[in-house]
Design a protein around this motif. Structure first.
Motif, PDB file in Angstrom:
ATOM      1  N   UNK A  88      44.831 100.743 108.071  1.00 42.28           N
ATOM      2  CA  UNK A  88      43.755 101.419 108.803  1.00 42.28           C
ATOM      3  C   UNK A  88      43.840 102.919 108.610  1.00 42.28           C
ATOM      4  N   UNK A  89      45.032 103.485 108.740  1.00 42.36           N
ATOM      5  CA  UNK A  89      45.166 104.941 108.608  1.00 42.36           C
ATOM      6  C   UNK A  89      44.841 105.404 107.187  1.00 42.36           C
ATOM      7  N   UNK A  90      45.375 104.729 106.189  1.00 42.61           N
ATOM      8  CA  UNK A  90      45.132 105.148 104.807  1.00 42.61           C
ATOM      9  C   UNK A  90      43.667 104.966 104.418  1.00 42.61           C
ATOM     10  N   UNK A  91      43.095 103.818 104.773  1.00 44.97           N
ATOM     11  CA  UNK A  91      41.690 103.579 104.419  1.00 44.97           C
ATOM     12  C   UNK A  91      40.761 104.517 105.187  1.00 44.97           C
ATOM     13  N   UNK A  92      41.087 104.804 106.442  1.00 46.45           N
ATOM     14  CA  UNK A  92      40.251 105.721 107.228  1.00 46.45           C
ATOM     15  C   UNK A  92      40.241 107.108 106.622  1.00 46.45           C
ATOM     16  N   UNK A  93      41.360 107.527 106.070  1.00 40.02           N
ATOM     17  CA  UNK A  93      41.413 108.833 105.418  1.00 40.02           C
ATOM     18  C   UNK A  93      40.679 108.796 104.079  1.00 40.02           C
ATOM     19  N   UNK A  94      40.876 107.723 103.313  1.00 39.89           N
ATOM     20  CA  UNK A  94      40.288 107.644 101.968  1.00 39.89           C
ATOM     21  C   UNK A  94      38.776 107.460 101.996  1.00 39.89           C
ATOM     22  N   UNK A  95      38.271 106.719 102.975  1.00 40.49           N
ATOM     23  CA  UNK A  95      36.835 106.431 103.008  1.00 40.49           C
ATOM     24  C   UNK A  95      36.020 107.694 103.279  1.00 40.49           C
ATOM     25  N   UNK A  96      36.609 108.678 103.907  1.00 38.57           N
ATOM     26  CA  UNK A  96      35.925 109.938 104.185  1.00 38.57           C
ATOM     27  C   UNK A  96      36.195 110.990 103.112  1.00 38.57           C
ATOM     28  N   UNK A  97      36.724 110.543 101.983  1.00 36.27           N
ATOM     29  CA  UNK A  97      36.982 111.429 100.851  1.00 36.27           C
ATOM     30  C   UNK A  97      35.885 111.199  99.805  1.00 36.27           C
ATOM     31  N   UNK A  98      35.949 111.887  98.688  1.00 41.58           N
ATOM     32  CA  UNK A  98      34.959 111.631  97.631  1.00 41.58           C
ATOM     33  C   UNK A  98      34.973 110.184  97.101  1.00 41.58           C
ATOM     34  N   UNK A  99      36.028 109.425  97.373  1.00 39.52           N
ATOM     35  CA  UNK A  99      36.049 108.015  96.960  1.00 39.52           C
ATOM     36  C   UNK A  99      34.959 107.216  97.665  1.00 39.52           C
ATOM     37  N   UNK A 101      33.280 104.610 100.537  1.00 40.61           N
ATOM     38  CA  UNK A 101      33.633 103.228 100.875  1.00 40.61           C
ATOM     39  C   UNK A 101      33.872 102.384  99.631  1.00 40.61           C
ATOM     40  N   UNK A 102      32.989 102.471  98.653  1.00 37.99           N
ATOM     41  CA  UNK A 102      33.126 101.606  97.478  1.00 37.99           C
ATOM     42  C   UNK A 102      34.380 101.935  96.672  1.00 37.99           C
ATOM     43  N   UNK A 103      34.696 103.210  96.484  1.00 38.97           N
ATOM     44  CA  UNK A 103      35.904 103.580  95.754  1.00 38.97           C
ATOM     45  C   UNK A 103      37.167 103.192  96.501  1.00 38.97           C
ATOM     46  N   UNK A 104      37.148 103.363  97.824  1.00 41.86           N
ATOM     47  CA  UNK A 104      38.297 102.975  98.640  1.00 41.86           C
ATOM     48  C   UNK A 104      38.548 101.475  98.538  1.00 41.86           C
ATOM     49  N   UNK A 105      37.485 100.683  98.641  1.00 43.44           N
ATOM     50  CA  UNK A 105      37.637  99.234  98.553  1.00 43.44           C
ATOM     51  C   UNK A 105      38.036  98.791  97.155  1.00 43.44           C
ATOM     52  N   UNK A 106      37.493  99.444  96.129  1.00 41.60           N
ATOM     53  CA  UNK A 106      37.837  99.078  94.753  1.00 41.60           C
ATOM     54  C   UNK A 106      39.326  99.307  94.500  1.00 41.60           C
ATOM     55  N   UNK A 107      39.826 100.476  94.883  1.00 39.21           N
ATOM     56  CA  UNK A 107      41.252 100.742  94.685  1.00 39.21           C
ATOM     57  C   UNK A 107      42.113  99.886  95.609  1.00 39.21           C
ATOM     58  N   UNK A 108      41.605  99.595  96.799  1.00 38.74           N
ATOM     59  CA  UNK A 108      42.330  98.688  97.697  1.00 38.74           C
ATOM     60  C   UNK A 108      42.477  97.303  97.087  1.00 38.74           C
ATOM     61  N   UNK A 109      41.435  96.827  96.423  1.00 37.18           N
ATOM     62  CA  UNK A 109      41.498  95.525  95.759  1.00 37.18           C
ATOM     63  C   UNK A 109      42.521  95.543  94.626  1.00 37.18           C
ATOM     64  N   UNK A 110      42.562  96.631  93.869  1.00 34.87           N
ATOM     65  CA  UNK A 110      43.558  96.759  92.800  1.00 34.87           C
ATOM     66  C   UNK A 110      44.963  96.696  93.394  1.00 34.87           C
ATOM     67  N   UNK A 111      45.185  97.412  94.492  1.00 34.51           N
ATOM     68  CA  UNK A 111      46.487  97.376  95.156  1.00 34.51           C
ATOM     69  C   UNK A 111      46.848  95.979  95.636  1.00 34.51           C
ATOM     70  N   UNK A 112      45.872  95.270  96.190  1.00 29.93           N
ATOM     71  CA  UNK A 112      46.108  93.892  96.638  1.00 29.93           C
ATOM     72  C   UNK A 112      46.481  92.995  95.464  1.00 29.93           C
ATOM     73  N   UNK A 113      45.781  93.151  94.358  1.00 28.70           N
ATOM     74  CA  UNK A 113      46.051  92.308  93.193  1.00 28.70           C
ATOM     75  C   UNK A 113      47.436  92.573  92.619  1.00 28.70           C
ATOM     76  N   UNK A 114      47.807  93.841  92.508  1.00 31.31           N
ATOM     77  CA  UNK A 114      49.119  94.173  91.946  1.00 31.31           C
ATOM     78  C   UNK A 114      50.232  93.653  92.854  1.00 31.31           C
ATOM     79  N   UNK A 115      50.103  93.869  94.157  1.00 27.69           N
ATOM     80  CA  UNK A 115      51.129  93.360  95.074  1.00 27.69           C
ATOM     81  C   UNK A 115      51.171  91.832  95.039  1.00 27.69           C
ATOM     82  N   UNK A 116      50.010  91.194  94.976  1.00 25.37           N
ATOM     83  CA  UNK A 116      49.966  89.730  94.953  1.00 25.37           C
ATOM     84  C   UNK A 116      50.620  89.168  93.702  1.00 25.37           C
ATOM     85  N   UNK A 117      50.379  89.805  92.565  1.00 20.28           N
ATOM     86  CA  UNK A 117      51.028  89.351  91.329  1.00 20.28           C
ATOM     87  C   UNK A 117      52.539  89.498  91.420  1.00 20.28           C
TER      88      UNK A 117
END
Length: 158
Positions: A88-99, A101-117
């Motif tokens: 929540x804290x990291x996404x709340x900070x990132x979503x209000x940046x130039x990234x 919502x879509x950039x935050x979620x896209x990179x969040x998905x990449x992070x989820x995939x790498x950790x899951x692998x």
């Protein structure tokens, strides 16, 4: 271990959780915009705690006597709240940046995939070990490419 076919209900649940995650990040981003990321995290987890206590009270009434599942639960299974608070804290900070919502979620998905692998590969947290294959890495590459397109070439990209 033989692969199992995906249950349509599980696919729908996973898809729905993605939509809810998007809503959560947007709502918490709005809280962070008017306060800060820490305020958004405390608010989200405070309301989540109240909802969880109500839900647990309902479940406790329905639980059979002598339920031993609690005794077999590994200690790390209770740490989901910590990763949730950090998310929540990291996404709340990132979503209000130039990234945004879509950039935050896209990179969040990449992070989820790498950790899951990694979790699959090494059997982290009690998961069965599974060696990622070429399809897994191809999917990761496609999501990385899509994330780059969203972030670098999306509307409002710097």
């Amino acid at each position: 271990m033989t692969p199992q076919r995906a249950n349509p209900l599980h696919l729908l649940a996973a898809f729905g959780s993605g939509g809810l995650l998007t809503l959560m990040i947007h709502f918490n981003g709005e809280l962070a915009r008017y306060g800060n990321a820490l305020f958004a995290s405390w608010t989200a987890h405070g309301t989540g705690t109240v909802a969880a206590l109500i839900f647990l009270a309902v479940l406790r009434r329905r639980a059979p006597a002598g339920d031993v599942a609690k005794a077999r639960t590994p200690f790390w299974a209770y740490l989901g709240g910590l990763s949730g608070a950090a998310t929540v804290m990291l996404a709340s900070a990132a979503v209000n940046s130039p990234l945004a919502l879509s950039g935050t979620l896209a990179l969040g998905l990449v992070g989820q995939m790498i950790f899951s692998l990694a979790a699959d590969r090494w059997g982290l947290f009690g998961l069965p070990m599974r060696r990622p294959g070429a399809r897994d890495f191809a999917a990761l590459g496609l999501v990385l490419a899509g994330s780059a397109i969203i972030i670098l070439f999306g509307k409002g990209a710097a």
